[in-house]
Enzyme design. Structure first.
Site, PDB file in Angstrom:
ATOM      1  N   ASP A  81      -9.881  42.610 -26.293  1.00 43.82           N
ATOM      2  CA  ASP A  81      -9.215  41.311 -26.369  1.00 43.82           C
ATOM      3  C   ASP A  81      -8.401  41.103 -25.098  1.00 43.82           C
ATOM      4  OD1 ASP A  81      -6.937  42.803 -26.656  1.00 43.82           O
ATOM      5  OD2 ASP A  81      -6.516  42.204 -28.713  1.00 43.82           O
ATOM      6  N   ARG A  96       0.603  34.772 -35.424  1.00 42.69           N
ATOM      7  CA  ARG A  96       1.118  35.137 -34.094  1.00 42.69           C
ATOM      8  C   ARG A  96       0.896  33.970 -33.134  1.00 42.69           C
ATOM      9  NH1 ARG A  96      -0.421  40.597 -30.707  1.00 42.69           N
ATOM     10  NH2 ARG A  96      -2.553  39.809 -30.784  1.00 42.69           N
TER      11      ARG A  96
END
Ligand code: ACO
Ligand SMILES: O=CC(=O)O
Ligand code: MG
Length: 567
Positions: A468, A182
């Site tokens: 996160d 990603r």
């Protein structure tokens, strides 16, 4: 690149950079390291530069369109399906079939590109490992460059790691997860790589370096002739997917591999994008391998999109789960859309992680993960995400038990009943209370996350949950929203209004609590005070910052020779 010029003070370009052998127009301002130089080769940089030059104006246009859309939403408009692209939604067309090597994606583990974690993730028993340069990574120069070294070694099967403290050597198992990468979102610059005097787009650096070094080995070792595979984050419109599609085509041409070799799953994790799912798949129809419910950024995006809509305030963060009507509608429509187009509909991340020192709390956390995954598989998702290797057996069991004998549910769970999901369903305001504890928790988590990020950790365990960049964003924008509209905290019977004064007190008290919890020594050595400044400024800003990490990025840029960072 739009806005990037404001981020770092870029001194006049020098033709060559000490140490790195750079092509014309490229300047590397990150620390020189002989190992990094094996990634930053002249040819690899030439490839990144060619992508940057080819796509800069397209990216700038797409980012300008985001700004225009924001102005519209801030003037009262609601996101909705675009009448102009109705023919794309109505027509019958299919994406290319999934490559055999990733037909079965029932459990995918995610994690930053840190060396030991890369090995652990590939060995975890998951079908896929999504190696993350985005939500889970603090993109400082060392993390980025080491991340590329780690992925190169992983793709070649040679990666190893010696944990000296535990005298343990990590190596890859015979059987490993399939690797997806990603790259960062379109909005993030890479300030250590200047192309024609401007910071490069972070995602083109991530994609370009990884693709250049690994396309061939990946197709041989991992993709059974296909690949490499990617996850694409934080898009808001199909025009952004078109840029990615063109980047892929350019990369395939450079490598001399056939069109459709590269495959990507797009995260639907912004509110505007949920109205563009068919259009995004259509743009990427030769390169698609599905969509994913990026639920945490999606919640963040709900607040951001409705920043000027006081009638759409969120309840406490812990109450905004997949059971809320707008979240369930999003998952249902995503499954229906993907299966209609012949590709995977991936579920998202439950935030619970194993709790080692408390078996009862651990069992309760596992029960929540199981419940979430049962909902996903019964809804028709073809697979889902795990934040931690310890969760994989339980999640695998759920998908094995409920997915039937096949590798996925693309043909068996068409979800035609979700065809009627309407804009109102996707926008319905989540229900629940707002509480002082919600404000406190947002503050405590937000500050600790930023402190970790500034010191190089992009994903951390906090209060037994995975945090996160996406989850921290919810804490930030929720605080901002509650302050902006002076909401009443009705959830704990206190009935107080959120004001700047109250927030100031909460910040002070939560900083004291953090210091007690982490201990004086760690507190004084960490970056909690800097984090507090950044987080509190963003929560109280007159206009909402687009991204927490854009402002914070200035604090992790270290230009070499040491002179020009704004630290
Ligand atoms: C919203 C989204 O975008 S979700 C996707 C992005 N977020 C993520 O990917 C988060 C991924 N998860 C993580 O980073 C971690 O699990 C954390 C930070 C939440 C917790 O990490 P830790 O506190 O180190 O976990 P813990 O101490 O229990 O780890 C035990 C072992 O599992 C490993 N481990 C934990 N999580 C992972 C992971 N995601 N991938 C690989 N290995 C992992 C640790 O490296 C450790 O290995 P070791 O025993 O060989 O030393
Ligand atoms: O990237 C995933 C998310 O939930 O955000
Ligand atoms: Mg995300």
């Amino acid at each position: 690149m739009v806005g990037f010029e404001n981020l770092v003070e870029v001194p006049p370009m020098r033709k060559t950079t000490v140490g790195y052998d750079v092509p014309e127009g490229v300047d590397i301002r990150g620390r020189y390291d002989a190992e990094f130089a094996t990634i930053l080769t002249k040819d690899a940089l030439q490839f990144v530069a060619s992508l940057q030059r080819q796509f800069t104006s397209h990216i700038k246009y797409a980012m300008d369109c985001r700004k225009e859309a924001k102005l519209r939403y801030n003037s009262g408009a609601l996101p909705t399906f675009d009448p102009a692209t109705k023919p794309v939604r109505d027509a019958d067309w299919l994406c290319v079939p999934p490559p055999p090597s990733v037909a079965d994606r029932r459990v995918e583990i995610t994690g930053p590109v840190e060396r030991k974690m890369v090995i652990n993730a590939l060995n975890s028993g998951a079908k896929v490992f999504m190696a993350d340069f985005e939500d889970a990574l603090a993109p400082n120069w060392e993390n980025l460059m080491r991340g590329h070294i780690n992925l190169r070694d992983a793709v070649r099967g040679t990666i190893s790691y010696h944990d000296k403290a535990r005298n343990r050597v990590y190596k890859l198992n015979e059987q490993t997860a399939k690797l997806f990468v990603r790259p960062r979102g379109w909005h993030l610059p890479e300030a250590h790589v200047l192309i024609d005097g401007q910071p490069a787009a972070g995602c083109l650096v991530d994609f370009g370096l990884y693709f250049f070094h690994n396309w061939s080995a990946f197709r041989r070792n991992q993709g059974q002739g296909f690949g490499p595979f990617f996850y694409l984050p934080k898009m808001e419109h199909s025009r952004e997917a078109r840029i990615w599609n063109n980047v892929f085509t350019a990369a395939e041409k450079m490598a001399g591999i056939e069109n459709g070799s590269i495959r990507a799953t797009v995260l639907i994790e912004t509110l505007p994008a949920v109205f563009q799912m068919d259009e995004i798949l259509y743009e990427l129809r030769d390169h698609s391998v599905g969509l994913n419910c990026g639920r945490w950024d999606y919640i963040f995006s709900y607040v951001k999109t409705f920043q000027a809509h006081p009638d759409r305030l969120l309840p406490d963060r812990v109450l905004v789960g997949m059971g809320q009507h707008f979240m369930r509608s999003y998952s249902d429509l995503l499954i229906r859309t993907c299966h209609r187009r012949g590709v995977h509909a991936m579920g998202g991340m439950a935030a619970q992680i194993p709790i080692r020192d408390d078996p009862r709390a651990n069992e309760a956390a596992l029960a929540l993960v199981r419940k979430d995954k049962i909902r996903e598989v019964l809804a028709g998702h073809d697979g889902t995400w795990a934040a931690h290797p310890g969760l994989i057996p339980a999640i695998m069991e759920v998908f094995d038990a409920h997915m039937g004998g096949g590798p996925n549910q693309i043909q068996s769970a068409k979800r035609e009943d979700a065809a009627g999901v309407a804009a109102e369903d996707l926008l319905q305001t989540p229900r629940g209370v707002r509480s002082m504890e919600g404000l406190r928790l947002n503050t405590r988590v937000g500050i600790q996350y930023v402190a970790a990020w500034l010191t190089g950790s992009g994903s951390v365990p906090l209060y037994n949950l995975m945090e996160d960049a996406a989850t921290a964003e919810i804490s930030r924008v929720q605080n901002w929203q509650w302050l902006r509209y002076g909401v009443e905290l009705d959830g704990d019977g206190l009935g107080v209004r959120v004001t700047a004064e109250l927030f100031g007190r909460v910040v002070e008290e939560e900083m004291e609590r953090i210091e007690r919890e982490v201990g004086k020594e760690r507190f004084s050595k960490g970056m909690y005070r800097e984090a507090c400044k950044i987080f509190a400024r963003q929560c109280t800003a007159p206009t909402l910052d687009d991204f927490l990490t854009l402002d914070a990025y200035n604090h992790i840029v270290v230009h070499h020779p040491l002179a020009s960072s704004r630290l």
